[in-house]
Design a protein around this motif. Structure first.
Motif, PDB file in Angstrom:
ATOM      1  N   VAL A  80      -9.171 -38.641 -14.300  1.00 49.73           N
ATOM      2  CA  VAL A  80      -8.266 -39.460 -13.483  1.00 49.73           C
ATOM      3  C   VAL A  80      -7.244 -38.527 -12.829  1.00 49.73           C
ATOM      4  O   VAL A  80      -6.563 -37.768 -13.527  1.00 49.73           O
ATOM      5  N   ASP A  81      -7.169 -38.594 -11.490  1.00 47.94           N
ATOM      6  CA  ASP A  81      -6.207 -37.703 -10.821  1.00 47.94           C
ATOM      7  C   ASP A  81      -5.166 -38.496 -10.044  1.00 47.94           C
ATOM      8  O   ASP A  81      -5.223 -39.729  -9.977  1.00 47.94           O
ATOM      9  N   THR A  82      -4.203 -37.791  -9.489  1.00 47.98           N
ATOM     10  CA  THR A  82      -3.164 -38.444  -8.685  1.00 47.98           C
ATOM     11  C   THR A  82      -3.288 -37.988  -7.231  1.00 47.98           C
ATOM     12  O   THR A  82      -2.295 -37.891  -6.519  1.00 47.98           O
ATOM     13  N   GLY A 128     -15.139 -27.299   1.219  1.00 52.51           N
ATOM     14  CA  GLY A 128     -16.103 -27.756   0.206  1.00 52.51           C
ATOM     15  C   GLY A 128     -17.454 -27.875   0.872  1.00 52.51           C
ATOM     16  O   GLY A 128     -17.539 -27.997   2.094  1.00 52.51           O
ATOM     17  N   SER A 129     -18.526 -27.834   0.088  1.00 48.66           N
ATOM     18  CA  SER A 129     -19.849 -27.897   0.701  1.00 48.66           C
ATOM     19  C   SER A 129     -20.406 -29.321   0.701  1.00 48.66           C
ATOM     20  O   SER A 129     -21.430 -29.581   1.328  1.00 48.66           O
ATOM     21  N   GLY A 130     -19.756 -30.205  -0.032  1.00 47.26           N
ATOM     22  CA  GLY A 130     -20.237 -31.596  -0.073  1.00 47.26           C
ATOM     23  C   GLY A 130     -21.473 -31.761  -0.947  1.00 47.26           C
ATOM     24  O   GLY A 130     -22.200 -32.745  -0.832  1.00 47.26           O
ATOM     25  N   LEU A 131     -21.716 -30.812  -1.838  1.00 44.48           N
ATOM     26  CA  LEU A 131     -22.918 -30.905  -2.687  1.00 44.48           C
ATOM     27  C   LEU A 131     -22.590 -31.175  -4.151  1.00 44.48           C
ATOM     28  O   LEU A 131     -23.456 -31.572  -4.926  1.00 44.48           O
ATOM     29  N   GLY A 132     -21.309 -30.935  -4.537  1.00 48.08           N
ATOM     30  CA  GLY A 132     -20.939 -31.032  -5.957  1.00 48.08           C
ATOM     31  C   GLY A 132     -21.373 -32.335  -6.605  1.00 48.08           C
ATOM     32  O   GLY A 132     -22.025 -32.334  -7.654  1.00 48.08           O
ATOM     33  N   LEU A 133     -21.027 -33.463  -5.971  1.00 51.96           N
ATOM     34  CA  LEU A 133     -21.332 -34.753  -6.606  1.00 51.96           C
ATOM     35  C   LEU A 133     -22.832 -35.061  -6.603  1.00 51.96           C
ATOM     36  O   LEU A 133     -23.329 -35.743  -7.502  1.00 51.96           O
ATOM     37  N   SER A 134     -23.583 -34.530  -5.594  1.00 47.64           N
ATOM     38  CA  SER A 134     -25.043 -34.708  -5.612  1.00 47.64           C
ATOM     39  C   SER A 134     -25.619 -33.988  -6.824  1.00 47.64           C
ATOM     40  O   SER A 134     -26.544 -34.489  -7.485  1.00 47.64           O
ATOM     41  N   THR A 183     -24.581 -20.835  -3.420  1.00 43.71           N
ATOM     42  CA  THR A 183     -24.534 -21.078  -4.876  1.00 43.71           C
ATOM     43  C   THR A 183     -24.776 -22.564  -5.168  1.00 43.71           C
ATOM     44  O   THR A 183     -25.573 -22.909  -6.044  1.00 43.71           O
ATOM     45  N   GLN A 184     -24.102 -23.452  -4.414  1.00 44.52           N
ATOM     46  CA  GLN A 184     -24.263 -24.889  -4.640  1.00 44.52           C
ATOM     47  C   GLN A 184     -25.697 -25.329  -4.342  1.00 44.52           C
ATOM     48  O   GLN A 184     -26.252 -26.157  -5.058  1.00 44.52           O
ATOM     49  N   LEU A 185     -26.291 -24.763  -3.274  1.00 42.81           N
ATOM     50  CA  LEU A 185     -27.678 -25.119  -2.933  1.00 42.81           C
ATOM     51  C   LEU A 185     -28.625 -24.747  -4.076  1.00 42.81           C
ATOM     52  O   LEU A 185     -29.510 -25.522  -4.443  1.00 42.81           O
ATOM     53  N   ARG A 240      -9.227 -29.747  -6.905  1.00 34.34           N
ATOM     54  CA  ARG A 240      -9.235 -29.379  -5.494  1.00 34.34           C
ATOM     55  C   ARG A 240      -8.517 -30.422  -4.627  1.00 34.34           C
ATOM     56  O   ARG A 240      -7.802 -30.089  -3.696  1.00 34.34           O
ATOM     57  N   TYR A 241      -8.735 -31.706  -4.940  1.00 36.91           N
ATOM     58  CA  TYR A 241      -8.225 -32.737  -4.039  1.00 36.91           C
ATOM     59  C   TYR A 241      -6.872 -33.317  -4.457  1.00 36.91           C
ATOM     60  O   TYR A 241      -6.328 -34.144  -3.754  1.00 36.91           O
ATOM     61  N   THR A 242      -6.330 -32.875  -5.619  1.00 36.75           N
ATOM     62  CA  THR A 242      -5.012 -33.366  -6.025  1.00 36.75           C
ATOM     63  C   THR A 242      -3.942 -32.400  -5.484  1.00 36.75           C
ATOM     64  O   THR A 242      -4.045 -31.195  -5.710  1.00 36.75           O
ATOM     65  N   SER A 283     -13.369 -29.957 -11.174  1.00 36.98           N
ATOM     66  CA  SER A 283     -12.915 -29.088 -10.086  1.00 36.98           C
ATOM     67  C   SER A 283     -12.617 -29.914  -8.837  1.00 36.98           C
ATOM     68  O   SER A 283     -11.750 -29.551  -8.042  1.00 36.98           O
ATOM     69  N   ASN A 284     -13.321 -31.048  -8.637  1.00 44.07           N
ATOM     70  CA  ASN A 284     -12.968 -31.945  -7.524  1.00 44.07           C
ATOM     71  C   ASN A 284     -11.546 -32.450  -7.695  1.00 44.07           C
ATOM     72  O   ASN A 284     -10.760 -32.446  -6.751  1.00 44.07           O
ATOM     73  N   ALA A 285     -11.220 -32.894  -8.944  1.00 44.47           N
ATOM     74  CA  ALA A 285      -9.874 -33.433  -9.199  1.00 44.47           C
ATOM     75  C   ALA A 285      -8.832 -32.352  -8.889  1.00 44.47           C
ATOM     76  O   ALA A 285      -7.814 -32.621  -8.252  1.00 44.47           O
TER      77      ALA A 285
HETATM   78  N1  LIG Z   1     -11.111 -36.474  -6.936  1.00 44.92           N
HETATM   79  C1  LIG Z   1     -11.292 -36.629  -5.634  1.00 44.92           C
HETATM   80  N2  LIG Z   1     -10.282 -37.043  -4.843  1.00 44.92           N
HETATM   81  C2  LIG Z   1     -10.470 -37.224  -3.515  1.00 44.92           C
HETATM   82  N3  LIG Z   1     -11.631 -37.007  -2.891  1.00 44.92           N
HETATM   83  C3  LIG Z   1     -12.676 -36.587  -3.612  1.00 44.92           C
HETATM   84  C4  LIG Z   1     -12.586 -36.397  -5.035  1.00 44.92           C
HETATM   85  N4  LIG Z   1     -13.780 -35.998  -5.478  1.00 44.92           N
HETATM   86  C5  LIG Z   1     -14.584 -35.940  -4.399  1.00 44.92           C
HETATM   87  N5  LIG Z   1     -13.941 -36.285  -3.276  1.00 44.92           N
HETATM   88  C6  LIG Z   1     -14.502 -36.390  -1.927  1.00 44.92           C
HETATM   89  O1  LIG Z   1     -15.881 -36.474  -2.018  1.00 44.92           O
HETATM   90  C7  LIG Z   1     -16.523 -35.471  -1.249  1.00 44.92           C
HETATM   91  C8  LIG Z   1     -17.768 -35.017  -1.928  1.00 44.92           C
HETATM   92  O2  LIG Z   1     -17.477 -34.306  -3.086  1.00 44.92           O
HETATM   93  P1  LIG Z   1     -18.437 -33.181  -3.585  1.00 44.92           P
HETATM   94  O3  LIG Z   1     -17.943 -32.678  -4.863  1.00 44.92           O
HETATM   95  O4  LIG Z   1     -19.813 -33.668  -3.517  1.00 44.92           O
HETATM   96  O5  LIG Z   1     -18.326 -32.089  -2.458  1.00 44.92           O
HETATM   97  P2  LIG Z   1     -17.197 -31.034  -2.195  1.00 44.92           P
HETATM   98  O6  LIG Z   1     -16.175 -31.074  -3.264  1.00 44.92           O
HETATM   99  O7  LIG Z   1     -16.749 -31.259  -0.789  1.00 44.92           O
HETATM  100  O8  LIG Z   1     -18.013 -29.663  -2.215  1.00 44.92           O
HETATM  101  P3  LIG Z   1     -18.545 -28.855  -3.476  1.00 44.92           P
HETATM  102  O9  LIG Z   1     -18.194 -29.662  -4.701  1.00 44.92           O
HETATM  103  O10 LIG Z   1     -19.992 -28.785  -3.268  1.00 44.92           O
HETATM  104  O11 LIG Z   1     -17.898 -27.563  -3.419  1.00 44.92           O
HETATM  105  C9  LIG Z   1     -15.493 -34.393  -1.127  1.00 44.92           C
HETATM  106  O12 LIG Z   1     -15.686 -33.646   0.052  1.00 44.92           O
HETATM  107  C10 LIG Z   1     -14.200 -35.153  -1.132  1.00 44.92           C
HETATM  108  O13 LIG Z   1     -13.856 -35.541   0.185  1.00 44.92           O
END
Ligand SMILES: Nc1ncnc2c1ncn2[C@@H]1O[C@H](COP(=O)(O)OP(=O)(O)OP(=O)(O)O)[C@@H](O)[C@H]1O
Ligand SMILES: [Mg+2]
Length: 451
Positions: free
Chosen positions: A369-371, A396-402, A271-273, A345-347, A341-343
């Protein structure tokens, strides 16, 4: 060695003009001295002619010593057969009486003299001037000719610098454009108004840009096709797994769950690709609309609200600004959702996520802004790289931010990630888009959606 083309041209042209100016100065100085000498000789000759025409009688017979200025010409008139001069303007001076007619230089009273002698049957006339005085007069006159060059040379240097800078300004503008070329901006360089010498260079760059765009596009198409092709067998796999689920022995349940998680991960990656291939694609036929960013933010919060509630995350959108962006709504939604969704996922559970909007000149920014744990400063520059994951322990696939970056660039916006600088750990992810001016509205504090 001067590296700048502009400086090289300015120095070369400046030196050339200076050398020409110097040669011109030297030649005009010498010409002036020669001319002045001829003029002074002519004066001696004219005075002698006047004496012959009867002016000699006008000279006092015994002029007092010292009445003559050093710069004046001295006149001595002899009559034939007389031992002493008939008239002289300075009795202390005696030039050789038998001097040959015409001009000559003589040493008299320890001084060098230029003497014009006129031998007439009735009288001998000698008109003389100190050579030192003549030198002084000619030098004074010749020096005057140098002034225009002295004044003009610095002006010529300034003019050369201005003309060269002006000519190179277009080159500089092109340089800036070449520097602006990247995979997100592969517009050919303009060829109109380009100097003829640079046109082939621009043409080559444009050919290169075209090839680069083609290869990027074929790479994007390959990714899209591959992802698309993979989707079918993966869906079949998913279906088979669903069908198998009731028949898995209790002892194999854990391994089966792992298998299904793997299938799920592969599905997310595909899906991300596909999303990335879409974000990288040239602007399609989908019409652009006025996208209300506040609405997109609220919707992104609403999307993650169930999972946030489940994990005890306090997520809120505050300081909302009314701003519109001209774009495809799903693109903007996708970009904001990826960051939110990154915030989430990683908070860690129980953390806080704040969404804020701000206007900065012609841009509207959404800060998330996350904690969470934040990201090591050394890894931060790589977070926009494809497949880069700073924390491999979290799925995570590492593609979201790209994808976010591609979408931001597509609309002339930008995205950045930095660690919080208020003493707490966490990330400030900011995504900004240029505001559509007709959509500019007053700042409004929207309701805070809090989970
Ligand atoms: N809010 C955040 N807090 C901590 N680390 C983050 C945050 N956002 C991104 N990252 C780090 O940056 C990396 C790249 O984020 P990105 O969104 O590109 O990929 P992903 O979240 O791993 O996968 P995807 O979004 O494609 O499902 C993540 O794997 C994560 O380690
Ligand atoms: Mg992500």
């Amino acid at each position: 060695m001067i590296k700048s083309l502009r400086n090289q041209l300015v120095v070369a042209l400046g030196l050339l003009v200076s050398a020409v100016g110097l040669l011109q100065g030297i030649s005009s100085y010498h010409l002036c001295r020669t001319g002045m000498d001829a003029l002074l000789d002519m004066r001696l000759e004219q005075v002698a002619t006047r004496m012959r025409d009867g002016f000699a009688e006008g000279i006092p017979q015994n002029p007092a010593r010292g009445t003559q200025d050093d710069r004046d010409v001295v006149v001595v008139v002899w009559k034939p057969d007389e031992a002493t001069p008939f008239r002289t303007t300075d009795p202390s001076l005696r030039f050789p009486r038998d001097a040959t007619a015409g001009f000559g230089s003589y040493q008299v009273n320890d001084e060098s003299w230029r003497v014009f002698t006129r031998q007439d049957p009735t009288m001998t006339i000698q008109v003389a001037q100190r050579n030192a005085v003549r030198r002084e007069l000619t030098r004074e006159a010749a020096t005057q000719t140098l002034w225009p060059i002295v004044v003009l040379l610095p002006l010529v240097w300034i003019a050369v610098a201005l003309v060269v800078s002006r000519s190179l300004r277009r080159l500089k503008r092109l340089g800036a454009k070449v520097q602006g070329i990247d995979t997100a901006n592969l517009e050919p360089l303009p060829t109109s108004g380009v100097p003829a010498e640079i046109a082939p260079f621009i043409h080559s760059i444009n050919t290169m840009i075209e090839r680069l765009a083609q290869s990027i596009e074929s790479e994007r198409k390959f990714i899209a096709d591959a992802a698309h092709e993979l989707r079918t067998p993966l869906t079949a796999l998913q279906l088979q797994a669903d069908n198998l689920a009731p028949h898995i022995a209790p002892g194999n349940q854990e391994r089966f769950r792992e298998l299904r998680r793997g299938i799920g991960r592969a599905g997310s990656l595909i899906t991300q690709l596909l999303r990335m291939a879409r974000a990288d694609a040239p602007m399609g036929a989908t019409p652009l609309t006025q996208v209300n960013i506040a609405t997109v933010v609220t919707s992104a919060v609403a999307d993650v609200l169930p999972i946030a509630l489940q994990r005890g995350l306090d997520i809120g959108a505050e300081e909302m600004v009314e701003a519109h962006v001209r774009a495809v709504e799903t693109d903007i939604g996708m970009a904001v959702k990826n960051v939110v969704s990154n915030a989430v996922r990683y908070t860690p559970d129980g953390g806080t996520i704040d969404l804020r909007m701000r206007r900065e000149r012609d841009m509207v920014w959404v800060d998330v802004v996350d904690t969470g744990p934040g990201i090591a400063e050394t890894l931060l520059p790589r977070v926009f790289d494809r497949f880069f994951r700073a924390n491999p322990d979290i799925e995570g696939s590492g593609l979201g931010l790209s994808i976010v970056k591609a979408i931001a660039q597509r609309y002339g916006g930008d995205v950045s990630l930095r660690n919080r600088d208020d003493g707490r750990s966490g990330i400030v992810a900011s995504i900004g888009f240029p505001v559509e001016e007709s959509g500019v509205a007053t700042e409004a504090n929207a309701a805070t959606a809090t989970a």
